[in-house]
Design a protein around this motif. Structure first.
Motif, short mmCIF file in Angstrom:
data_model
loop_
_atom_site.label_atom_id
_atom_site.label_comp_id
_atom_site.label_asym_id
_atom_site.label_seq_id
_atom_site.Cartn_x
_atom_site.Cartn_y
_atom_site.Cartn_z
N ASP A 82 0.85 -1.19 0.00
CA ASP A 82 0.00 0.00 0.00
C ASP A 82 0.89 1.24 0.00
OD1 ASP A 82 -1.75 2.13 0.64
OD2 ASP A 82 -3.14 0.73 1.60
N ALA A 83 1.02 1.86 -1.17
CA ALA A 83 1.91 3.01 -1.30
C ALA A 83 1.40 4.22 -0.54
CB ALA A 83 2.09 3.35 -2.78
N ARG A 84 0.10 4.28 -0.26
CA ARG A 84 -0.47 5.45 0.40
C ARG A 84 -0.28 5.43 1.91
NH1 ARG A 84 -6.83 7.48 -0.01
NH2 ARG A 84 -6.60 9.31 1.35
N TYR A 85 -0.58 4.29 2.54
CA TYR A 85 -0.55 4.22 4.00
C TYR A 85 0.70 3.55 4.55
CZ TYR A 85 -5.44 5.51 3.55
OH TYR A 85 -6.60 6.18 3.24
N GLY A 86 1.62 3.19 3.68
CA GLY A 86 2.83 2.52 4.13
C GLY A 86 3.10 1.37 3.20
N PRO A 87 4.38 1.04 2.98
CA PRO A 87 4.71 0.02 1.98
C PRO A 87 3.94 -1.27 2.15
CG PRO A 87 6.68 1.10 2.78
CD PRO A 87 5.54 1.57 3.64
N TRP A 88 3.86 -1.80 3.37
CA TRP A 88 3.19 -3.09 3.59
C TRP A 88 2.20 -2.96 4.73
CZ3 TRP A 88 3.52 -7.00 0.27
CH2 TRP A 88 4.58 -7.02 -0.63
N GLN A 89 1.00 -3.43 4.47
CA GLN A 89 -0.06 -3.42 5.47
C GLN A 89 -0.56 -4.84 5.67
OE1 GLN A 89 -1.22 -0.72 7.23
NE2 GLN A 89 0.40 0.47 6.22
N PRO A 90 -0.83 -5.21 6.93
CA PRO A 90 -1.36 -6.56 7.16
C PRO A 90 -2.73 -6.73 6.51
CG PRO A 90 -1.34 -5.28 9.19
CD PRO A 90 -0.64 -4.46 8.17
N ASP A 91 -2.92 -7.87 5.86
CA ASP A 91 -4.18 -8.19 5.19
C ASP A 91 -4.36 -9.70 5.27
OD1 ASP A 91 -6.43 -8.43 3.67
OD2 ASP A 91 -5.68 -7.31 1.95
N PRO A 92 -4.93 -10.20 6.37
CA PRO A 92 -5.03 -11.65 6.58
C PRO A 92 -5.63 -12.39 5.40
CG PRO A 92 -5.72 -10.47 8.54
CD PRO A 92 -5.52 -9.44 7.47
N GLY A 93 -4.92 -13.46 4.96
CA GLY A 93 -5.40 -14.29 3.87
C GLY A 93 -5.03 -13.81 2.49
N ARG A 94 -4.51 -12.60 2.39
CA ARG A 94 -4.15 -12.03 1.08
C ARG A 94 -2.83 -12.62 0.57
NH1 ARG A 94 -4.93 -6.91 -1.40
NH2 ARG A 94 -3.78 -6.89 -3.36
N ILE A 95 -2.75 -12.87 -0.73
CA ILE A 95 -1.53 -13.36 -1.35
C ILE A 95 -0.99 -12.27 -2.27
CG2 ILE A 95 -0.48 -15.15 -2.80
CD1 ILE A 95 -2.87 -16.95 -2.05
N THR A 96 0.27 -11.90 -2.09
CA THR A 96 0.90 -10.89 -2.93
C THR A 96 2.11 -11.50 -3.62
OG1 THR A 96 0.22 -9.13 -1.41
CG2 THR A 96 1.98 -8.60 -2.97
N ILE A 97 2.17 -11.37 -4.94
CA ILE A 97 3.30 -11.89 -5.70
C ILE A 97 4.49 -10.94 -5.55
CG2 ILE A 97 4.14 -12.50 -7.99
CD1 ILE A 97 1.25 -13.17 -8.76
N LEU A 98 5.62 -11.48 -5.13
CA LEU A 98 6.83 -10.68 -4.94
C LEU A 98 7.71 -10.66 -6.18
CD1 LEU A 98 7.80 -11.80 -1.32
CD2 LEU A 98 6.44 -9.81 -2.01
N THR A 99 7.69 -11.75 -6.93
CA THR A 99 8.47 -11.83 -8.17
C THR A 99 7.74 -12.74 -9.14
OG1 THR A 99 10.55 -12.56 -9.18
CG2 THR A 99 9.86 -13.68 -7.18
N ASP A 100 7.72 -12.34 -10.41
CA ASP A 100 7.08 -13.18 -11.42
C ASP A 100 8.10 -14.02 -12.19
OD1 ASP A 100 8.31 -11.20 -12.82
OD2 ASP A 100 6.50 -10.44 -13.81
N THR A 101 9.34 -14.08 -11.66
CA THR A 101 10.36 -14.91 -12.28
C THR A 101 9.98 -16.38 -12.18
OG1 THR A 101 12.07 -13.32 -11.64
CG2 THR A 101 12.82 -15.53 -12.26
N LEU A 102 10.07 -17.10 -13.28
CA LEU A 102 9.69 -18.51 -13.28
C LEU A 102 10.64 -19.31 -12.41
CD1 LEU A 102 8.79 -19.07 -17.04
CD2 LEU A 102 7.23 -18.65 -15.12
N THR A 103 10.11 -20.34 -11.77
CA THR A 103 10.91 -21.19 -10.88
C THR A 103 11.57 -22.33 -11.63
OG1 THR A 103 9.09 -22.69 -10.36
CG2 THR A 103 9.27 -20.68 -9.03
N GLY A 104 11.03 -22.69 -12.80
CA GLY A 104 11.51 -23.87 -13.52
C GLY A 104 10.79 -25.13 -13.12
N ASP A 105 9.94 -25.04 -12.10
CA ASP A 105 9.12 -26.16 -11.64
C ASP A 105 7.73 -25.98 -12.25
OD1 ASP A 105 7.16 -27.61 -10.05
OD2 ASP A 105 8.74 -27.94 -8.57
N PRO A 106 7.28 -26.90 -13.11
CA PRO A 106 5.99 -26.72 -13.80
C PRO A 106 4.82 -26.49 -12.86
CG PRO A 106 7.22 -28.51 -14.80
CD PRO A 106 7.97 -28.13 -13.56
N LEU A 107 4.77 -27.20 -11.74
CA LEU A 107 3.66 -27.05 -10.81
C LEU A 107 3.69 -25.69 -10.12
CD1 LEU A 107 3.58 -30.65 -9.35
CD2 LEU A 107 1.65 -29.49 -10.41
N LEU A 108 4.87 -25.27 -9.68
CA LEU A 108 4.98 -23.96 -9.05
C LEU A 108 4.69 -22.84 -10.04
CD1 LEU A 108 8.14 -24.30 -6.75
CD2 LEU A 108 5.73 -24.66 -6.19
#
Length: 262
Positions: A82-108
């Motif tokens: 959250d750029a407005r209220y602070g870089p990171w805000q707690p949001d229970p259950g929320r998933i945020t992608i940190l990097t879209d770099t592929l892992t090389g693992d097809p399932l992941l």
């Protein structure tokens, strides 16, 4: 030629093809993926039969893959940027992608692709969506067979034959169960250099949420005591991610006494 004969011929051809293909051998010193150890614990070592329903295990496998991405720091769980209220805000259950770099693992990578397509992904929604993509159980099983963790055998019973999948080495499931027990009985023995710090608690959280602790009892500790102690340990973790992922699988059966965030 009858339908039965055609199917029998196909099975024979597949068996011959498998005999000609090279079989991978999994490095016994290596760390299997989280989903693989959960898969092994969920099956009988000798017969390959499931200890729970396939549908239940698929939820566990989806949760395991999500935790693998979290352990590898590809995603954050329980936080939003959250750029407005602070870089990171707690949001229970929320998933945020940190990097879209592929892992090389097809399932992941398929899990990451699904998260990218979801609008505001949350734990429960991801598990539901990922298990509905189809054949998750077979995909995990196929990956384990290809990497040498599982072997295929023909099981004969009366006049029928069917394929069963068991560990190529009994050390794999035995070691997976022992690590979870050692969290309670001998905590100093669980550390491995190639495991993230939260790996074994993550495995324990999945096993406990699925009710598989009854298959982990030993002379050191009963199944009931192990289940209770693991629940207490997971509730006491400073980071609630493992607890929240377990809750999202089966929210109505949550056994913990602590208040959850998800």
């Amino acid at each position: 030629m009858t339908v039965h004969t055609v199917h029998a011929s196909r099975r024979t051809a597949v068996s011959r093809l498998r005999a000609l293909l090279p079989i991978s051998e999994f490095d016994r010193a290596a760390q299997p993926p989280l989903r693989a150890e959960l898969f092994l614990i969920a099956h009988d070592d000798l017969t390959g039969l499931l200890h729970l329903s396939k549908k239940q295990l698929e939820k566990g496998l989806a949760a395991a893959i999500l935790l693998e991405l979290w352990l590898a720091e590809h995603i954050a769980i329980g936080w939003r940027y959250d750029a407005r209220y602070g870089p990171w805000q707690p949001d229970p259950g929320r998933i945020t992608i940190l990097t879209d770099t592929l892992t090389g693992d097809p399932l992941l990578d398929s899990a990451l692709a699904l998260l990218q397509r979801m609008n505001t992904p949350r734990i429960r929604d991801f598990i539901r969506a990922f298990t509905q993509t189809g054949n998750l159980y077979e995909r995990v099983r196929g990956d384990m067979t290809a990497t040498g963790l599982l072997q295929t055998k023909l099981r004969r019973r009366l006049f029928t034959r069917r394929e069963v999948y068991t560990a190529t080495d009994l050390e794999f499931p035995v070691r997976a169960r022992a690590k979870i027990r050692h969290l309670i009985t001998q905590p100093g023995l669980i550390a491995r250099r190639d495991e993230p710090e939260q790996y074994v608690p993550a495995l324990a959280g999945l096993v406990t949420a699925l009710g598989l602790t009854r298959n982990l009892s030993s002379s050191e500790i009963s199944a009931g005591t192990l289940h209770t102690e693991l629940n207490n340990l997971i509730d006491a973790l400073p980071d609630p991610t493992i607890r929240d992922v377990g809750t999202a699988m089966f929210p109505s059966r949550r056994p913990h006494t602590a208040t959850t965030r998800n």
